[in-house]
Enzyme design. Sequence first.
Site, short mmCIF file in Angstrom:
data_model
loop_
_atom_site.label_atom_id
_atom_site.label_comp_id
_atom_site.label_asym_id
_atom_site.label_seq_id
_atom_site.Cartn_x
_atom_site.Cartn_y
_atom_site.Cartn_z
N ILE A 18 1.22 -1.16 -0.49
CA ILE A 18 0.65 -0.06 0.10
C ILE A 18 1.23 1.31 -0.27
O ILE A 18 0.44 1.51 -0.65
CB ILE A 18 -1.45 0.55 0.87
CG1 ILE A 18 -2.14 -1.04 1.01
CG2 ILE A 18 -1.56 1.93 1.44
CD1 ILE A 18 -3.00 -1.29 2.05
N ASP A 57 11.97 3.50 11.50
CA ASP A 57 12.11 2.61 12.08
C ASP A 57 10.74 2.96 12.60
O ASP A 57 10.52 3.80 13.82
CB ASP A 57 13.06 2.13 13.37
CG ASP A 57 12.08 0.97 13.61
OD1 ASP A 57 10.92 0.67 14.38
OD2 ASP A 57 13.01 0.77 14.72
N ARG A 119 2.99 13.33 15.90
CA ARG A 119 3.16 14.13 17.02
C ARG A 119 4.92 14.04 16.75
O ARG A 119 4.91 15.67 16.68
CB ARG A 119 3.49 13.11 18.12
CG ARG A 119 4.19 14.24 19.70
CD ARG A 119 4.47 13.17 21.01
NE ARG A 119 5.32 11.70 20.74
CZ ARG A 119 4.67 10.66 21.27
NH1 ARG A 119 4.02 10.36 22.12
NH2 ARG A 119 5.58 10.26 21.34
N TYR A 148 -3.87 -6.84 17.19
CA TYR A 148 -3.74 -6.10 16.43
C TYR A 148 -5.16 -5.72 16.01
O TYR A 148 -4.92 -4.27 15.80
CB TYR A 148 -3.58 -6.96 14.66
CG TYR A 148 -3.47 -6.71 13.33
CD1 TYR A 148 -2.80 -5.47 12.92
CD2 TYR A 148 -5.07 -6.79 12.89
CE1 TYR A 148 -2.92 -5.34 11.58
CE2 TYR A 148 -4.67 -6.57 11.88
CZ TYR A 148 -3.46 -5.75 11.00
OH TYR A 148 -3.53 -4.10 9.48
N LYS A 152 -4.98 -1.73 15.68
CA LYS A 152 -6.26 -0.57 14.65
C LYS A 152 -7.85 -0.02 15.43
O LYS A 152 -7.56 0.56 14.88
CB LYS A 152 -6.37 -1.76 13.89
CG LYS A 152 -5.30 -1.90 13.14
CD LYS A 152 -4.08 -1.31 12.26
CE LYS A 152 -3.71 -2.14 11.14
NZ LYS A 152 -2.69 -0.56 10.78
#
Length: 253
Positions: A18, A57, A119, A148, A152
């Site tokens: 994606i 990362d 942030r 997971y 989300k």
Amino acid sequence: MNAPTSPVALVTGAGHGIGRATVRKFRALGTRVLAADIDLAAEDLTADPGVLAAHLDVTDPASVEACIAGCVDRLGRLDHLVCTAGGDTGSPPNFLDETDDDWQRLVDLNLYGVVRCIRAAVPRMTSGGAIAVVGSVNGLAAWGGAPYSAAKAGLVNLTQQLAAEFGPRGIRVNLVAPGTVRTRVWDDQPGSPDQMSVLYPLGRIGEPEDIANALAFLCSPDASWITGVTLPVDGGASTGPRHLFGKLPHRTP
């Protein structure tokens, strides 16, 4: 490269799937892109002078800060942050077998990673702009994988909170919730991802470009009065199983 005044997007998870499709979509729209990933196999992307590459990362606060500060240093501005980095890095299939480490790893990658990027980015988005985050239908219903999915789901509320907080700055925040998409996550799994197409009323699974198109729309002027929303891009799966009724065994009362 485009003129320095052309908009700039930073795309996380840009090396594959994606994220890679999103870089290509933004470039087709004339946006300059910093393609950031921990595993940036993107030589074809950076052959385009409008794309620069950076290591990122999202689980490392220092890496996030360095990448986003570097975006402004190298490209002169930051207009759009697109967070596609994430994924289910593997945990036991049963809730009772999942450890604190499983939860920490998946929440850190899928929720805290987005928090860190936003942030660091918002103070540098001095001309307003848009943030688009990739969530999942797992965050909207019980599709499996508790750590997971819970991470989300957290992104849904985070999107609303930040849309309200950053709206006065002229920054819009939206979430795309994909269903099954043909990405490298399927490479190590038995069978084809197309076996999942039965779950989708439109009769197919998603392609990375389907999600990239939605992300680009939410960052575009066409979405200038849209903020705080979660947009399912799931081939209709979130409408429920009605399309399966004729395929289920017939039972009489």
